[in-house]
Design a protein around this motif. Sequence first.
Motif, PDB file in Angstrom:
ATOM      1  N   HIS A  47       0.830  -1.197   0.000  1.00 40.81           N
ATOM      2  CA  HIS A  47       0.000   0.000   0.000  1.00 40.81           C
ATOM      3  C   HIS A  47       0.870   1.255   0.000  1.00 40.81           C
ATOM      4  CE1 HIS A  47      -3.787   2.099   1.842  1.00 40.81           C
ATOM      5  NE2 HIS A  47      -3.364   2.658   0.738  1.00 40.81           N
ATOM      6  N   ASP A  51       1.213   4.160  -2.831  1.00 41.24           N
ATOM      7  CA  ASP A  51       0.933   5.556  -2.503  1.00 41.24           C
ATOM      8  C   ASP A  51       2.119   6.462  -2.844  1.00 41.24           C
ATOM      9  OD1 ASP A  51      -1.549   4.873  -1.639  1.00 41.24           O
ATOM     10  OD2 ASP A  51      -1.141   5.111   0.498  1.00 41.24           O
ATOM     11  N   VAL A  89      -3.211   5.574 -10.919  1.00 38.34           N
ATOM     12  CA  VAL A  89      -4.103   4.620 -10.259  1.00 38.34           C
ATOM     13  C   VAL A  89      -3.910   3.197 -10.791  1.00 38.34           C
ATOM     14  CG1 VAL A  89      -5.848   6.331  -9.697  1.00 38.34           C
ATOM     15  CG2 VAL A  89      -6.002   5.103 -11.867  1.00 38.34           C
ATOM     16  N   LEU A 171      -6.594  13.359  -4.324  1.00 39.81           N
ATOM     17  CA  LEU A 171      -5.992  12.025  -4.373  1.00 39.81           C
ATOM     18  C   LEU A 171      -5.167  11.748  -3.118  1.00 39.81           C
ATOM     19  CD1 LEU A 171      -4.496  10.188  -7.354  1.00 39.81           C
ATOM     20  CD2 LEU A 171      -3.085  10.421  -5.319  1.00 39.81           C
ATOM     21  N   MET A 174      -7.537  11.141  -0.084  1.00 39.79           N
ATOM     22  CA  MET A 174      -8.212   9.840  -0.122  1.00 39.79           C
ATOM     23  C   MET A 174      -7.231   8.700   0.139  1.00 39.79           C
ATOM     24  SD  MET A 174     -10.968  10.187  -3.216  1.00 39.79           S
ATOM     25  CE  MET A 174     -11.491   8.498  -2.899  1.00 39.79           C
ATOM     26  N   GLU A 175      -6.050   8.780  -0.481  1.00 34.97           N
ATOM     27  CA  GLU A 175      -5.073   7.707  -0.295  1.00 34.97           C
ATOM     28  C   GLU A 175      -4.603   7.624   1.152  1.00 34.97           C
ATOM     29  OE1 GLU A 175      -1.923   8.057  -3.131  1.00 34.97           O
ATOM     30  OE2 GLU A 175      -2.994   6.841  -4.597  1.00 34.97           O
ATOM     31  N   VAL A 178      -7.303   6.154   3.474  1.00 37.94           N
ATOM     32  CA  VAL A 178      -7.307   4.695   3.395  1.00 37.94           C
ATOM     33  C   VAL A 178      -6.057   4.118   4.038  1.00 37.94           C
ATOM     34  CG1 VAL A 178      -7.211   2.740   1.798  1.00 37.94           C
ATOM     35  CG2 VAL A 178      -8.771   4.630   1.358  1.00 37.94           C
ATOM     36  N   MET A 213      -8.076  -0.165  -1.171  1.00 39.51           N
ATOM     37  CA  MET A 213      -7.227   0.404  -2.220  1.00 39.51           C
ATOM     38  C   MET A 213      -7.963   0.423  -3.553  1.00 39.51           C
ATOM     39  SD  MET A 213      -3.657  -1.479  -1.107  1.00 39.51           S
ATOM     40  CE  MET A 213      -2.688  -0.940  -2.527  1.00 39.51           C
ATOM     41  N   TYR A 215     -11.127   0.713  -3.940  1.00 35.98           N
ATOM     42  CA  TYR A 215     -12.120   1.789  -3.871  1.00 35.98           C
ATOM     43  C   TYR A 215     -11.489   3.109  -4.286  1.00 35.98           C
ATOM     44  CZ  TYR A 215     -15.115   5.422  -1.975  1.00 35.98           C
ATOM     45  OH  TYR A 215     -15.873   6.554  -1.841  1.00 35.98           O
ATOM     46  N   VAL A 216     -10.281   3.366  -3.772  1.00 36.95           N
ATOM     47  CA  VAL A 216      -9.571   4.596  -4.142  1.00 36.95           C
ATOM     48  C   VAL A 216      -9.298   4.610  -5.638  1.00 36.95           C
ATOM     49  CG1 VAL A 216      -7.430   5.908  -3.868  1.00 36.95           C
ATOM     50  CG2 VAL A 216      -8.540   4.917  -1.871  1.00 36.95           C
ATOM     51  N   LYS A 219     -12.603   5.457  -7.450  1.00 40.71           N
ATOM     52  CA  LYS A 219     -13.022   6.841  -7.211  1.00 40.71           C
ATOM     53  C   LYS A 219     -12.118   7.828  -7.944  1.00 40.71           C
ATOM     54  CE  LYS A 219     -15.252  10.175  -5.086  1.00 40.71           C
ATOM     55  NZ  LYS A 219     -16.626  10.543  -5.490  1.00 40.71           N
ATOM     56  N   VAL A 220     -10.815   7.647  -7.799  1.00 41.38           N
ATOM     57  CA  VAL A 220      -9.865   8.565  -8.438  1.00 41.38           C
ATOM     58  C   VAL A 220      -9.947   8.452  -9.957  1.00 41.38           C
ATOM     59  CG1 VAL A 220      -7.423   9.107  -8.740  1.00 41.38           C
ATOM     60  CG2 VAL A 220      -8.308   8.602  -6.462  1.00 41.38           C
TER      61      VAL A 220
END
Length: 329
Positions: A47, A51, A89, A171, A174-175, A178, A213, A215-216, A219-220
Motif C-alpha cells: 500500500h 501511494d 491509479v 488524491l 483519499m489515499e 485509506v 485500495m 475503492y480509491v 473513485k480517483v
Amino acid sequence: MGELFRLLKGGNKPSLLAAVVNTIIAILKGGAFFFTGNVAMFAEMMHSIGDAANQFFVYIGSSLSKKAPTPRFPNGFGRLVNLVCLGAVIIVGILSYETIIEGWHHIQHPTESTGVAITLSVLAIAIILEFAVLYKAGKEILHEVGIKGTAFSPLTTSFTHLKRAKPATKLVFMEDLVATAGGILAFVAVLISHFTGFLQAEGIASIMIGIMMFYVVGKVFLDNARGALGETDEQMLTHIAHIVSENPHVKDIQKLEVIKEGEYLHVEIIIEIDPQYSFAEVDDIQDKIKELILNQQGVTDITISFDEDDGIRTWTEHRDQRTVLKTRD
C-alpha cells in the motif's frame, strides 16, 4: 532545466510531502516484513509503495500542468494532472490485486509471524505519519476552497468540500485516509493473531486493505476521467451566472461554460447587451466583467463574447434558476 525547476517548485505540496513520507514508511514496512514475514505488514508495505509512487507522479503532473500554453498546445497543460492521476491509479490497482491475492493465500495456509513487537512498532509509527499527512491534506483542501475552521476542521469539514479540491490534493487525502485506516486495521489484526491464535486475521486484514485500495482506484479514476474529458463545474457555473446577471448592462446570458482544466477553471461566456452601446462602452463592460470573473477562485482563463439583445430569454433552463434568473425592467 531552469523552467523545469520553476514548474516543480509550483507543484502540489501535499502530494510531495505524502510521497516522501510514504517512501520512508514503505522502507520501514519492507524491513519489518523481511524480518517478521507478517502478511498484514506485506499488505501495508504494498500500500505504501503504491501511494509513494502515485504521489510522486501526481506531484510531477501537477507541476507540469502549470506550464504556459505553447503554439503547439494553445489550450495549455491544465488537464495533464488528470492524465497523470489516471496513469497513477493503474499502479495502485496492480498492488491492490497483489495484496488481496497474498491475503487469500494466507487465509488458506496460515503461518505464524514472528517479531510482533517490531511489527506493531512500525505500524504505530506509520499510522502517526499517515495521519499527519492526512491532516495536512485536509488543511490544504480547506485552503483551496477558501474556508477557515477549527483545529478539527481538516478532519471533519474537509470531507464536505472534498469534491471542490484540486485533483492532486483530493488524491492525497483519499489515499492517506485509506492508508491510516489500513494501518489501524493491520495493527488490530496483528494483535488478534498474536493473542488469540487466529492466524487468518492477518490475511483477512490484507484482503480488506486491498479492497479499500481498489475503492480509491475506482473513485480517483472516475474523477480524473471526467476531468480529462472536461467536466463542468456546476457550482461555479451557477455562481458566475449569478454575479454576471447582476451587472445592469447584461440583458441575458446566451451561453456559459465553466470547464475544469486540471486544477483551474476555464470560463467561456456569450452575453447579450443593448445594441446601442458604442464600441468603447462595450469594451468597458467587458473589462469589468472579465475582472469580476477572474477574481473568482480557481478561474485563470476567460473568453467573453457579446451579442445584441434579441428580447428572448435564453438563460432559463439552469438547474438552480433562483440564483440566475433576474427580472429586469
